[in-house]
Design a protein around this motif. Structure first.
Motif, PDB file in Angstrom:
ATOM      1  N   ALA A 163     -23.492   0.136   2.043  1.00 39.02           N
ATOM      2  CA  ALA A 163     -22.359  -0.779   1.793  1.00 39.02           C
ATOM      3  C   ALA A 163     -21.374  -0.094   0.853  1.00 39.02           C
ATOM      4  O   ALA A 163     -21.771   0.433  -0.189  1.00 39.02           O
ATOM      5  CB  ALA A 163     -22.858  -2.084   1.183  1.00 39.02           C
ATOM      6  N   LEU A 164     -20.131  -0.085   1.243  1.00 40.25           N
ATOM      7  CA  LEU A 164     -19.095   0.622   0.485  1.00 40.25           C
ATOM      8  C   LEU A 164     -17.948  -0.341   0.183  1.00 40.25           C
ATOM      9  O   LEU A 164     -17.334  -0.891   1.106  1.00 40.25           O
ATOM     10  CB  LEU A 164     -18.558   1.799   1.312  1.00 40.25           C
ATOM     11  N   THR A 165     -17.667  -0.560  -1.085  1.00 42.89           N
ATOM     12  CA  THR A 165     -16.524  -1.399  -1.436  1.00 42.89           C
ATOM     13  C   THR A 165     -15.247  -0.568  -1.294  1.00 42.89           C
ATOM     14  O   THR A 165     -15.152   0.536  -1.816  1.00 42.89           O
ATOM     15  CB  THR A 165     -16.664  -1.929  -2.870  1.00 42.89           C
ATOM     16  N   GLN A 166     -14.319  -1.097  -0.537  1.00 46.53           N
ATOM     17  CA  GLN A 166     -13.109  -0.368  -0.167  1.00 46.53           C
ATOM     18  C   GLN A 166     -11.951  -0.703  -1.089  1.00 46.53           C
ATOM     19  O   GLN A 166     -11.875  -1.807  -1.615  1.00 46.53           O
ATOM     20  CB  GLN A 166     -12.707  -0.761   1.265  1.00 46.53           C
ATOM     21  N   PRO A 167     -11.020   0.244  -1.244  1.00 45.57           N
ATOM     22  CA  PRO A 167      -9.759  -0.139  -1.871  1.00 45.57           C
ATOM     23  C   PRO A 167      -9.153  -1.305  -1.078  1.00 45.57           C
ATOM     24  O   PRO A 167      -9.204  -1.305   0.156  1.00 45.57           O
ATOM     25  CB  PRO A 167      -8.891   1.119  -1.732  1.00 45.57           C
ATOM     26  N   TRP A 168      -8.614  -2.300  -1.763  1.00 46.50           N
ATOM     27  CA  TRP A 168      -8.200  -3.544  -1.103  1.00 46.50           C
ATOM     28  C   TRP A 168      -7.191  -3.330   0.014  1.00 46.50           C
ATOM     29  O   TRP A 168      -7.138  -4.068   0.974  1.00 46.50           O
ATOM     30  CB  TRP A 168      -7.639  -4.538  -2.135  1.00 46.50           C
ATOM     31  N   HIS A 169      -6.370  -2.275  -0.115  1.00 49.53           N
ATOM     32  CA  HIS A 169      -5.313  -2.114   0.881  1.00 49.53           C
ATOM     33  C   HIS A 169      -5.776  -1.240   2.049  1.00 49.53           C
ATOM     34  O   HIS A 169      -4.989  -0.927   2.926  1.00 49.53           O
ATOM     35  CB  HIS A 169      -4.077  -1.513   0.231  1.00 49.53           C
ATOM     36  N   GLN A 170      -7.050  -0.843   2.074  1.00 48.15           N
ATOM     37  CA  GLN A 170      -7.495   0.031   3.157  1.00 48.15           C
ATOM     38  C   GLN A 170      -8.636  -0.568   3.953  1.00 48.15           C
ATOM     39  O   GLN A 170      -9.336   0.143   4.669  1.00 48.15           O
ATOM     40  CB  GLN A 170      -7.906   1.389   2.577  1.00 48.15           C
ATOM     41  N   ALA A 216       0.836  -1.198   0.000  1.00 50.34           N
ATOM     42  CA  ALA A 216       0.000   0.000   0.000  1.00 50.34           C
ATOM     43  C   ALA A 216       0.873   1.252   0.000  1.00 50.34           C
ATOM     44  O   ALA A 216       2.068   1.190   0.244  1.00 50.34           O
ATOM     45  CB  ALA A 216      -0.909  -0.019   1.221  1.00 50.34           C
ATOM     46  N   GLY A 217       0.274   2.386  -0.257  1.00 53.57           N
ATOM     47  CA  GLY A 217       1.013   3.637  -0.249  1.00 53.57           C
ATOM     48  C   GLY A 217       1.523   3.957   1.152  1.00 53.57           C
ATOM     49  O   GLY A 217       0.781   3.858   2.131  1.00 53.57           O
ATOM     50  N   ALA A 218       2.804   4.349   1.241  1.00 50.24           N
ATOM     51  CA  ALA A 218       3.405   4.602   2.553  1.00 50.24           C
ATOM     52  C   ALA A 218       2.699   5.744   3.278  1.00 50.24           C
ATOM     53  O   ALA A 218       2.510   5.693   4.499  1.00 50.24           O
ATOM     54  CB  ALA A 218       4.891   4.909   2.392  1.00 50.24           C
ATOM     55  N   ALA A 219       2.305   6.783   2.552  1.00 50.89           N
ATOM     56  CA  ALA A 219       1.731   7.960   3.209  1.00 50.89           C
ATOM     57  C   ALA A 219       0.440   7.607   3.932  1.00 50.89           C
ATOM     58  O   ALA A 219       0.243   7.963   5.099  1.00 50.89           O
ATOM     59  CB  ALA A 219       1.477   9.058   2.175  1.00 50.89           C
ATOM     60  N   SER A 220      -0.473   6.877   3.254  1.00 57.29           N
ATOM     61  CA  SER A 220      -1.744   6.574   3.910  1.00 57.29           C
ATOM     62  C   SER A 220      -1.557   5.523   4.997  1.00 57.29           C
ATOM     63  O   SER A 220      -2.217   5.570   6.038  1.00 57.29           O
ATOM     64  CB  SER A 220      -2.792   6.128   2.886  1.00 57.29           C
ATOM     65  N   THR A 221      -0.643   4.573   4.790  1.00 58.02           N
ATOM     66  CA  THR A 221      -0.397   3.579   5.837  1.00 58.02           C
ATOM     67  C   THR A 221       0.143   4.257   7.101  1.00 58.02           C
ATOM     68  O   THR A 221      -0.224   3.887   8.219  1.00 58.02           O
ATOM     69  CB  THR A 221       0.602   2.508   5.354  1.00 58.02           C
ATOM     70  N   ALA A 222       0.993   5.257   6.923  1.00 56.08           N
ATOM     71  CA  ALA A 222       1.563   5.937   8.091  1.00 56.08           C
ATOM     72  C   ALA A 222       0.473   6.653   8.889  1.00 56.08           C
ATOM     73  O   ALA A 222       0.492   6.650  10.129  1.00 56.08           O
ATOM     74  CB  ALA A 222       2.645   6.923   7.646  1.00 56.08           C
TER      75      ALA A 222
END
Lengths: 603, 603
Positions: free
Chosen positions: A430-437, A248-254
């Motif tokens: 119901a909201l389908t999420q980006p897989w990494h979030q 996943a993107g480092a910025a959002s994971t942080a």
């Protein structure tokens, strides 16, 4: 407390990781050795970069397979350690993590281990460096935190302490109460990770499935509280090996990581942000589209009335009972096909809700607001959906509905509302999420809104498993289902739906059909199986089959539901709950998902 | 033996699954109930479709939670069964799988279970249907195959037999020897699945990680052999719940599945296709590109000479020692940037190799061949790479090199070959696989070429874990590394590389650099760690560092390696093995992958 993150928890090259965690707001960093080895930055350059970013280097790690070895290996290990001390001096790092040995040649001899660690601490001290000795859950001879502490105690060197790691402790089922027996000043470091509860080889579990505190099944807060009670004053530091975060993107994971630590501090009683203002229901769902005509057709068929027009923006209000849908043809709608872009939740205290949201790093959505508009606080969920904190038509607060001019007489609306099969309210979204979030989204809705999470389910789609987890308020007033589609790039990877509650789904469906809007066809085979499983009264079964209504029940009550076609990214569900049924018809998900695929692609 | 597949093993709607498995060549199908429930086809239509496709419906499954229940539940369960018998009659299916109960209300009473199953069998027999009772590994009271058989034996009804499932048997560590005690005619069905060996809750293991026989760690062949020795004469049927297969294309998964059964029959001694002609080395690697200029530059720097030109196609032969590279600007090359599109393997018997390949469903590549060209058999690997079976310049067989006209004097070639640092041969080839064909690719190379597979490794890339598994001939003459990139859509998800063996990598690298071709820069931090870990002689370490050569060693010897830049999808590696080192430098993969990302995107 200060907050750190191990570089291994983020994706990308070292320099990007450092930027991401400083931007998120971390105070410090653990440098995971492989990240340094793969970096073209020299240790001096890393030191400088961290200083520029305002990050302290709290730990250098890991140093493996040191203790309880024969004399010749010890000599080699001390040489190896001296090389690492040199790197640490250049980095400006003064704490080295030594994890318990997994080397076949190490022996089960605490006195030997203690003696060799004392020697190492002595060498380290000469460089102004300290050693934090940690028990790996799969250590060869030392695998529990109390055992590691006994060795540290026996070694008795001021430059030697222990590192507690919540994963290694809790994955083995160790009781963190024993932490109270360790003097706080000898707890040199505290590494934190959560993990879903699963029966899996502990090494695989650790390497692939760790997650941020609050995202798994461990009571990390109790462990942190125990360490703080024991006197630990170092940073709370996350060390998470996770296959998803690696990609996943480092910025959002942080940001996700720091939010988890803020919520963990609250859970451990170490901080008190404004308490969650648990929402009691949905104020509205906002759908955006360049062309709202297809959505208007569906809403009319579902019995909604166009009741208001925003006084300053191209937004229409549609209502039925307490269900409110906004149709927005403004900026966001023009960027994409029909999509659910915002939802409003009814909250007892919009200001407190917004304050809490900001405290736990929910990004505040900037509003272009007319001077006359009602104040409206909104934050962005991880998937970009805007969440508005509302008090609709309550005397104690300005109402967002005041920004809308009436276009339909309320009498006409009331008439519709009282007819059989009228929609009463939004049952769930119901909201389908980006897989990494996915895990981030669950924690966001729990931490920001004060919702509670159900168990995670795997639903069988014809093209893979849909991971699904509901978050809801305790009374069910707000229910949000977070899904992850199996193939991140498929067209169904961004689907969203609004489920509308009625007290009489049979009448509701008959009316929708009269208005010429088709519902999702359900195969006859489903009803034959339903008969076999549930023994419904034949006339009732025939009606459900005729109308394409799915059926489920639990020990509390029944659930009847059906679906419209999909418009852009959005479809609607009609649901009728009786007797306190708690779920969402997961039993029917495979059939529904198969029907939706066929409906989109032609049978 | 006849071969079947459970519909749950494939992705997509039921009708597409049936087409896929008939096209692959299966004889029959197990209808997994959920696939029927989600299908708009009536049972009669499914029956017709199967008949048209030449498929028998060998099993309808599963029927759950039937036996050892109180009387009122039994009545309901019998009613439920009658409904299913009706569906089966419409389907034309005469065998129903009943799996051991997991219901809380079932009791631990074999006599009760046997009595109720006898009752069920009696009801079934009235419809011409038989019952196959199977022990789920997580059954509440019945979880082993011998226990299920004892109950079937006790029930003693001609319409009741047992179903053996290799996953349920082998996941529990049961010994399949006991199958010999079951009369063959009472083994009504045999379901087959393999799985990687892992310590994981058996239900999760079963639902997500099953794979086709030969792709996991179970000895499925021994189990099949035992069932056949006991007298089982029904189909070999695959039932595989796998998260990847659920998402992959049904057509290719069905071929993979049938290939696994064909290889399983061979392993179990039930068939004897032409034996594998294990290759002894690489004959060539073919690179295709519209513009070969960048590749020519790299090959020249590496010391290759352009030695031949194909007499009928736009293909150049480049040679150095026994390493041969073909540069193809023909049809396939024009479709994409530089890519490895084919490889030739030296085989003792090209005809037998091709016959075996065809027998185990390796798609034969149609050749447009001039009448004068040497015969050349080729098959397509799952990733599309063409594999040619060659005998290069051997007296007993026409050589593919005969199709090339010399363009360089062999004397000049020999001179290059004898210089220090010359490339001797292709050491290995690494091919990044489509993510959903990794296990298929491993089985393909084992089954078609007779290679042996190493353990699967996870390599840390800055953006995720790379799954990597080597397949090699026993003497190491042919080594192929199969990788899966973490993000299927990233640019590195299709990388390929050719590793070239030299006896003197230092000289080789110096020459490459003299020729002005840069190699992948390796961070200084790597060499400091190498010093700490391996204590190399300082001058040697300095040379490796200066030249950007990576180092690894195992108990047998050393491995030195370095990398060129990437051209299109392709890069080259120079390797030097000493003393029988067996690996591929996995220890260095994280640093190498980080360096490659930086090199592509700029540091």
């Amino acid at each position: 407390m200060r907050k750190s993150l191990a570089t291994v928890s983020l994706s990308g090259p070292l320099s990007e990781k450092l930027t991401a965690l400083a931007t998120a707001g971390f105070d410090g960093v653990e440098i995971f050795e492989n990240d340094l080895l793969g970096s073209p930055l020299s240790p001096e350059e890393v030191r400088l970069r961290c200083a520029d970013l305002g990050l302290s280097i709290d730990l250098y790690q890991p140093f493996r397979d040191f203790e309880a070895v024969p004399a010749d290996t010890l000599a080699r290990n001390l040489r190896r350690a001296e090389r690492k001390f040199a790197v640490m001096e250049r980095l400006g790092a003064d704490l080295l993590l030594v994890c318990s040995s997994v080397a076949p040649e190490s022996v089960d001899d605490d006195a030997l281990a203690a003696g060799q660690l004392r020697l190492l601490a002595d060498r380290a001290a000469a460089h102004g460096i300290r050693i934090a000795y940690e028990a790996l859950a799969w250590g060869r001879h030392v695998s529990t935190y109390d055992h590691a502490w006994r060795i540290v105690e026996q070694a008795d060197h001021p430059a030697l302490g222990t590192c507690l790691d919540s994963f290694h402790i809790l994955s083995r089922g160790s009781d963190p109460k024993g932490i109270a027996d360790i003097p706080g000043e000898k707890i040199f470091f505290l590494q934190l990770a959560d993990a879903p509860l699963m029966t899996l080889d502990v090494l695989q579990w650790s390497r692939h499935h760790r997650c941020f505190p609050g995202q798994g099944g461990f009571d990390v807060a109790a462990l942190v509280a125990a360490a703080v009670r024991a006197g630990y004053r170092g940073p709370l530091s996350l060390e998470v090996f996770n296959d998803v975060f690696r990609q996943a993107g480092a910025a959002s994971t942080a940001v996700d990581a720091l939010r988890s630590l803020l919520l963990l501090e609250e859970s451990a009683g170490l901080s008190a942000p404004p308490a969650a203002a648990v929402p009691s229901g949905f104020a509205f769902a906002e759908l955006s589209a360049a062309d709202t005509e297809p959505l208007r057709g569906v809403l009319e068929a579902l019995g909604f009335a166009h009741t208001g027009r925003h006084t300053g923006k191209p937004v229409e209000l549609w209502e039925q009972g307490e269900a409110r849908i906004l149709l927005n043809t403004g900026v966001s709608g023009r960027r994409q096909g029909p999509a659910l872009t915002a939802l409003g939740v009814e909250t007892p205290d919009p200001d407190r809700a917004a304050q809490r949201a900001e405290k736990v790093l929910a990004p505040v959505v900037p509003r272009r607001r007319d001077p006359l508009d009602a104040p409206l606080n909104a934050v962005a969920a991880p998937d970009g959906t805007e969440v508005f904190f509302c008090r609709t038509e309550q005397p104690d607060h300005p109402s967002w509905t005041g920004d809308f001019a009436d276009v339909t007489s309320r009498a006409r609306l009331r008439e519709r509302t009282e007819s059989p099969g009228a929609v009463r309210r939004i049952d769930h979204i119901a909201l389908t999420q980006p897989w990494h979030q996915f895990d981030e989204a669950v924690l966001f809705h729990r931490g920001v809104l004060g919702l509670e999470a159900d168990d995670s389910l795997d639903l069988a789609d014809p093209y893979g498993l849909v991971r699904s987890r509901a978050v809801a308020s305790p009374d069910g007033g707000v229910r949000i289902i977070l899904n992850v589609a199996p193939a991140p790039d498929a067209e169904d990877a961004r689907l969203q739906h609004v489920a509308l509650a009625t007290d009489d789904i049979i009448s509701a469906v008959r009316r929708v059909r009269q208005r010429g809007v088709g519902l999702l066809p359900i195969p006859a085979n489903y009803y034959e199986d339903l008969d076999a499983r549930c023994e419904l009264e034949p006339a009732r079964l025939a009606t459900l089959s005729e109308l394409g209504i799915l059926y489920d029940r639990d020990e509390r009550g029944e659930f009847l539901h059906c679906y419209t076609a999909t418009v852009g990214r959005v479809f609607f569900e009609l649901v009728q709950r009786t007797g306190g049924y708690r779920g969402y018809g997961a039993q029917n998900a495979a059939v529904r998902l198969a029907a939706q695929h066929l409906h989109r692609h032609g049978a």
